[in-house]
Design a protein around this motif. Structure first.
Motif, PDB file in Angstrom:
ATOM      1  N   PHE A   1       0.823  -1.208   0.000  1.00 51.01           N
ATOM      2  CA  PHE A   1       0.000   0.000   0.000  1.00 51.01           C
ATOM      3  C   PHE A   1       0.863   1.267   0.000  1.00 51.01           C
TER       4      PHE A   1
ATOM      5  N   SER B   1       1.158   4.595   4.921  1.00 49.15           N
ATOM      6  CA  SER B   1       0.882   3.160   4.906  1.00 49.15           C
ATOM      7  C   SER B   1       1.179   2.530   6.262  1.00 49.15           C
TER       8      SER B   1
ATOM      9  N   HIS C   1      -7.375  -0.849   2.610  1.00 50.39           N
ATOM     10  CA  HIS C   1      -6.126  -0.987   3.362  1.00 50.39           C
ATOM     11  C   HIS C   1      -6.412  -1.243   4.842  1.00 50.39           C
TER      12      HIS C   1
END
Length: 353
Positions: free
Chosen positions: A283, A303, A330
């Protein structure tokens, strides 16, 4: 004329399973068994054929403190009954059991090493403090009443794959076929639970967690199989319940398979940890490479904050729906992996307690 001698206790064959139990691989209504108890004279021939094999005649050949080794013997279409008990152990090494019935037998301190079991039934058999290592299984009958206590089975997956449930030759319907199909799934789940509890105190860690995997997946697939059967052949109200149940149980199966693989069904803490690192890197790369409406100045820090659930509240950008969607995906992935990782670690650290 003198009266015939009375049968010695434990030397009389019981039951008519080969005649009556059509679901077993040993089923043969025309089968004729020699009722004379086998004397365990292993030097006379390659092995018994169609013999009644009681434990009492073997006990006479066991010397206290010495391992009795039975090597390379072929047992064909034999019925084993009674309590076979080693002192200290009975070792069956590279023996072959073909179309044998082990019902009504109890095995204590008996080891089976590299043996072959083909077209046999271990239904109603009990194994206590035994080992079955490297055995080959083909076309095996099992039951929920097959007992294993402090017994190690090195390849439970192969045994489960080899388990079968026959069909009544008098019933040719698809309903009967599917009934036997879903019942076998349930029997496998019951049997695997017995093996799992036995492996909790016996054998190596890897085999225990492999048994856990087999049990959980077989239990879930057994529910799906029953739902499918009731959807097709159940009464009206059962069908209405079974249709949504099939969807829910199928979803449960998919979740169990995915999350179980994530931590090796409880065996591995490193797998979810590496998955967390991969989540952070993947990510982070997405935030740095994809051109979102909102500029991201520190993509890998962003991230990291989301992966370890420490900064999601400050990451939302209402004016950028694409970024919001990626952040939600995510966060969801991170929560799942994070939960599995810590649950695995805590389970391992607190197991002794």
């Amino acid at each position: 004329m003198d009266a015939a001698p009375a049968a010695t206790p434990g030397q009389q064959h019981i039951g008519h399973r080969r005649r009556d139990c059509w679901w077993e691989p040993i089923f043969d209504p025309e089968f004729v068994l020699d009722q004379e108890p086998y004397d365990w004279d292993l030097q006379r021939d390659a092995g018994p054929y169609r013999r009644f094999v009681p434990a009492s005649t073997l006990a006479a050949r066991i010397k206290a403190g010495e391992t009795l080794e039975v090597r390379g013997i072929l047992f064909r279409e034999c019925d084993f009954q009674g309590a076979f008990e080693g002192d200290p152990i009975i070792m069956f090494d590279q023996c072959r059991f073909i179309a044998c019935d082990l019902a009504y037998s109890t095995w204590r301190r008996c080891h089976f090493k590299d043996c072959t079991f083909q077209d046999c039934s271990i239904s109603l058999a009990s194994f206590h403090a035994c080992e079955l290592r490297g055995c080959s299984w083909s076309n095996i009958g099992i039951a929920s009443r097959t007992e294993m206590n402090k017994t190690f089975l090195s390849n439970p997956g192969q045994l489960i794959a080899a388990s079968v449930s026959g069909r009544d030759p008098r019933r040719k319907t698809w309903e009967h076929r599917m009934h036997q199909w879903f019942r076998l799934r349930g029997t496998r789940a019951h049997f695997l639970r017995t093996v799992m509890l036995s492996h909790a105190t016996t054998g190596d860690e890897h085999t225990y967690y492999e048994t856990v995997r087999l049990h959980e997946l077989e239990r879930s697939s057994a529910r799906v199989a029953q739902d499918i059967y009731e959807t097709i052949f159940g009464p009206g109200w059962r069908r209405l319940v079974a249709i949504p149940a099939t969807v829910l149980h199928s979803f449960n199966y998919a979740i169990m398979r995915a999350l179980g693989s994530l931590n090796g069904w409880g065996e591995s803490a490193s797998r979810p940890f590496m998955a967390l690192l991969a989540c952070w890197i993947v990510f982070g790369a997405i935030y740095s490479k994809v051109k979102f409406a909102s500029r991201i100045s520190a993509p890998f820090q962003k991230s990291f904050d989301l992966t370890f659930i420490i900064g999601y509240g400050n990451q939302v950008a209402p004016s950028d729906p694409m970024l919001t969607f990626v952040q939600d995906i995510h966060a969801l992935a991170a929560i799942v992996i994070y939960s599995v990782f810590f649950a695995t670690v805590i389970s391992k650290l607190s197991r002794a307690r």
